[in-house]
Design a protein around this motif. Structure first.
Motif, PDB file in Angstrom:
ATOM      1  N   ALA A 203      -1.574   1.883  -5.840  1.00 20.25           N
ATOM      2  CA  ALA A 203      -2.390   1.936  -4.625  1.00 20.25           C
ATOM      3  C   ALA A 203      -3.305   0.736  -4.471  1.00 20.25           C
ATOM      4  O   ALA A 203      -3.635   0.338  -3.348  1.00 20.25           O
ATOM      5  N   VAL A 204      -3.768   0.151  -5.582  1.00 20.43           N
ATOM      6  CA  VAL A 204      -4.726  -0.955  -5.515  1.00 20.43           C
ATOM      7  C   VAL A 204      -4.334  -2.008  -6.544  1.00 20.43           C
ATOM      8  O   VAL A 204      -4.350  -1.726  -7.729  1.00 20.43           O
ATOM      9  N   PRO A 205      -4.009  -3.236  -6.120  1.00 22.92           N
ATOM     10  CA  PRO A 205      -3.826  -3.593  -4.713  1.00 22.92           C
ATOM     11  C   PRO A 205      -2.497  -3.064  -4.193  1.00 22.92           C
ATOM     12  O   PRO A 205      -1.530  -2.952  -4.947  1.00 22.92           O
ATOM     13  N   LEU A 206      -2.468  -2.751  -2.925  1.00 25.44           N
ATOM     14  CA  LEU A 206      -1.280  -2.225  -2.280  1.00 25.44           C
ATOM     15  C   LEU A 206      -0.400  -3.394  -1.846  1.00 25.44           C
ATOM     16  O   LEU A 206      -0.819  -4.227  -1.046  1.00 25.44           O
ATOM     17  N   ARG A 207       0.810  -3.470  -2.371  1.00 25.38           N
ATOM     18  CA  ARG A 207       1.676  -4.613  -2.091  1.00 25.38           C
ATOM     19  C   ARG A 207       2.601  -4.372  -0.902  1.00 25.38           C
ATOM     20  O   ARG A 207       3.429  -5.229  -0.573  1.00 25.38           O
ATOM     21  N   SER A 208       2.491  -3.232  -0.255  1.00 26.26           N
ATOM     22  CA  SER A 208       3.318  -2.955   0.915  1.00 26.26           C
ATOM     23  C   SER A 208       2.488  -2.115   1.874  1.00 26.26           C
ATOM     24  O   SER A 208       1.325  -1.834   1.625  1.00 26.26           O
ATOM     25  N   SER A 209       3.093  -1.712   2.980  1.00 23.99           N
ATOM     26  CA  SER A 209       2.377  -0.816   3.899  1.00 23.99           C
ATOM     27  C   SER A 209       2.853   0.612   3.745  1.00 23.99           C
ATOM     28  O   SER A 209       2.384   1.499   4.449  1.00 23.99           O
ATOM     29  N   ARG A 210       3.756   0.858   2.815  1.00 28.66           N
ATOM     30  CA  ARG A 210       4.232   2.224   2.595  1.00 28.66           C
ATOM     31  C   ARG A 210       3.274   2.891   1.611  1.00 28.66           C
ATOM     32  O   ARG A 210       3.307   2.632   0.410  1.00 28.66           O
ATOM     33  N   THR A 211       2.410   3.722   2.122  1.00 27.79           N
ATOM     34  CA  THR A 211       1.381   4.314   1.291  1.00 27.79           C
ATOM     35  C   THR A 211       1.366   5.822   1.467  1.00 27.79           C
ATOM     36  O   THR A 211       1.878   6.350   2.457  1.00 27.79           O
ATOM     37  N   GLY A 212       0.782   6.498   0.496  1.00 27.89           N
ATOM     38  CA  GLY A 212       0.593   7.939   0.611  1.00 27.89           C
ATOM     39  C   GLY A 212      -0.831   8.225   1.045  1.00 27.89           C
ATOM     40  O   GLY A 212      -1.776   7.868   0.350  1.00 27.89           O
ATOM     41  N   TYR A 213      -0.979   8.835   2.195  1.00 24.06           N
ATOM     42  CA  TYR A 213      -2.313   9.209   2.648  1.00 24.06           C
ATOM     43  C   TYR A 213      -2.740  10.505   1.968  1.00 24.06           C
ATOM     44  O   TYR A 213      -1.915  11.350   1.618  1.00 24.06           O
TER      45      TYR A 213
END
Length: 654
Positions: free
Chosen positions: A126-136
């Protein structure tokens, strides 16, 4: 050295929680549940969980309340908990039910966000996030033993009830609704967060499955239509009121509004719908479009070259080079090839247009980088200098040292050129436009905001995680119209000739898309609802030793029409005492809550997730400002790293 080993491995993470974390849990009391359909009970407060009752037994839809808060239900046992999706509010007490021996079931896709090893990996990534595919709304730790085998369409019998899971991706990838039917004609849908109320989606930014397409909005609309085909008499959402009238129409009408928002993710589609899209030329061969710096350099003009995301500008009054947006190790090699072929001098200045790694991480590999000046707009420099301060996609953990940070509208001179840096948010808040004249042409470097209408979808897209919005895009398009360059030096291989009508359309596109997003936002404002950053926590990662005192800072951004009185709470999850602060924030202003938290001397090494949450007089507002705390110190020398290449024909990130 042993203390440093502890320092490097003990992490504290604070994540913005949902309703179940908003305030101390009330004691179990009568009236906690109320019957909304014969045999179906709903919790009195959001997020709403449901109990389907068969005699003295029940199946729960979502784990929004703990086992000791089932008071008020006419039951003796809970046979199982069926989760609609993995988010922290709906899965809040899944672990408690598992510990009590109650089966908890979810969709196959939910394992990615619920299984302990998967949650550990998600936090690590999650940190740092290397893409925009994240889990909210990621849960702090995984839940052992969740049965992620629920299949859409495979009915679950429960006494007189038939409970049929329905795949409803959109709000999350793993989302299920549950269709409840009985022989007496009962036809009810527990829709989770697939539907909020007529025309509205709950936390619509969770449909931003990536940063530039309608990848989540399109399935969200399809899910609504799938539910409409069931013709339910009642819709039972996790957030929002029970709907007991015209349910199918509400679902199809909402789907149409979501379709419009999805359509307007693309400027190209909007311009074609207006008709007669303006014609304007690319400035380099179209083979450069979508390249990742692997193509030979294309000459834009006598002093300017591009490959992939990277521009190289030769000085007017010398042979030195100005480099904008170097990407990856390959660009360092490409720059040396260009210097040799064109007999260019050394790289003297490197600048960055925006804070996505595919526009800056080539700096780590450039020869003589310690002698190079590094420039940037101060807004862009922020997350690059302190990559653990902000929650944002496409960052790199190696901090960059800047020699010049310019404010919006400031200028800097080099090599016979004058560069004016302007804040130009669009694809991301952390974006600069850079205005200068090159070989007699007024040029504007626009980062990934405004692509040619025939490149991708005509823009770099907008998403809440990027602190972006269509309203911001419209304002930036208006700024470009005012600057009126002759050439737009867009990236990913796509510089083009400026066309004023094209940008007037972009301004109208921003306005139309903003209205479409307002329409599906529960508050009526996408600037409030389409962002996971209403509450932000900085920094996002900090290392500490057990026994240290760490500082957690939460910022609340005022986005409502009037002053907002809220309470921010940091929940210690048994590691330290909960801390709450009441505050007020005015529109357009920021309020801050700061907590100094002592960590126990016996805190185990590893990553520890805590939570910041928000409550207000009007109810509970979900926020998703994660924090995985670690020190922001360290060096910016490049560690060994795999090369990053974009998928063929499209960009990999910014």
């Amino acid at each position: 050295m042993r203390p440093r080993l502890v320092l490097a491995s003990t992490c504290v993470a604070a994540v913005a929680a949902l309703a179940w974390l908003t305030h101390a849990r009330p004691q179990p009391a009568a009236g906690r549940w109320r019957e909304v359909v014969p045999g179906v009970y709903r919790t009195a407060t959001a997020p709403h969980g449901y109990a389907v009752v068969n005699g003295r037994r029940a199946l729960l839809i979502d784990a929004t309340v703990p086992p000791d808060e089932l008071t008020g239900l006419p039951i003796e046992t809970v046979d199982a908990v069926l989760l609609t999706h993995h988010h922290r509010d709906t899965a809040a007490h899944a672990a408690a039910y598992r510990k009590a021996g109650v089966p908890v079931r979810a969709a196959k896709e939910a394992a990615e966000w619920l299984a302990p090893e998967a949650v550990t990996k998600a936090w690590k990534d999650a940190v740092p996030l290397r893409s925009s595919r994240t889990g909210y709304f990621l849960i702090p730790e995984g839940v052992p033993g969740v049965d992620c085998t629920v299949e859409p369409g495979k009915a679950i019998p429960f006494g007189p009830w038939t409970i049929t899971p329905v795949a409803t991706p959109g709000h999350s990838r793993d989302h299920l609704a549950y269709h409840l039917t009985k022989a007496d004609g009962t036809n009810v849908v527990c829709c989770g967060d697939a539907f909020h109320s007529p025309g509205k989606l709950w936390t619509p930014y969770t449909t931003d499955w990536d940063h530039w397409t309608d990848a989540g909005l399109k399935p969200a609309a399809e899910s609504l239509r799938a539910l409409a085909k069931l013709a339910p008499t009642h819709l039972l959402p996790a957030h929002g009121p029970v709907l007991a009238k015209d349910c199918a129409k509400a679902l199809t009408d909402t789907a149409a509004l979501v379709d419009e928002a999805a359509f307007l993710k693309s400027f190209e589609r909007f311009s074609k719908r207006e008709g007669n899209p303006p014609q304007y030329s690319f400035l380099v061969p179209k083979e450069q479009v979508g390249s990742g710096g692997d193509k030979p350099w294309s000459k834009v003009s006598d002093h300017l070259w591009i490959t992939g995301n990277t521009y190289v500008l030769k000085a007017r009054d010398g042979s030195g080079c100005f480099v904008l947006d170097p990407w990856a190790e390959r660009i360092a090699a490409q720059i040396e090839k260009l210097r040799a072929a064109e007999k260019l001098g050394p790289v003297e200045v490197v600048a960055f247009s925006h804070a996505h790694y595919d526009h800056f991480d080539g700096l780590y590999y450039m020869a003589g980088r310690d002698r190079v000046q590094v420039w940037g707009l101060d807004t862009v420099a922020g997350p690059l200098k302190e990559p653990f301060r902000f929650r944002a996609p496409f960052l790199d953990e190696r901090p960059i040292r800047f020699t010049k940070e310019l404010k919006d509208g400031e200028t800097a001179a080099w090599g016979g050129y004058e560069f004016k840096f302007v804040h130009l948010p669009g694809q991301t808040h952390y974006t600069a436009g850079i205005e200068t004249t090159i070989d007699g042409k007024r040029c504007l470097f626009t980062a990934d905001n405004f692509f040619h209408q025939d490149q991708y979808s005509g823009s770099g897209g907008w998403m809440g995680l990027n602190r972006s919005s269509p309203a911001v895009y419209g304002a930036s398009a208006r700024k470009v119209l005012t600057l009126a360059p002759e050439w737009v030096l867009a990236e990913h291989g796509g510089p083009y000739v400026f066309n004023a009508e094209d940008y007037r359309r972009r301004e109208r596109w921003g306005s139309a898309a903003a209205k479409a997003c307002d329409a599906v936002s529960p508050s009526g404002s996408h600037l409030r609802d389409w962002t996971p950053h209403r509450v932000s926590v900085e920094p996002v990662r900090l290392q500490a030793k057990a026994g240290d005192t760490v500082r957690v800072v939460a910022h609340l951004n005022g986005v409502g029409p009037a002053d907002e009185a809220v309470t921010l709470t940091l929940r210690g999850r048994g590691v330290f005492a909960d801390r709450a602060t009441a505050t007020k924030v005015a529109p357009g202003r920021r309020a801050t809550a700061t907590w100094d938290v002592p960590l126990p001397a016996n805190l185990p090494t590893g990553r520890h997730a805590f939570a910041v949450s928000l409550s207000e007089a009007a109810g509970v507002e979900p926020v998703d400002a994660l924090e995985a705390r670690r020190n922001s110190g360290g060096h910016d020398r490049p560690p060994p790293r795999e090369r990053v290449s974009p998928p063929a024909g499209r960009r990999s990130s910014g």
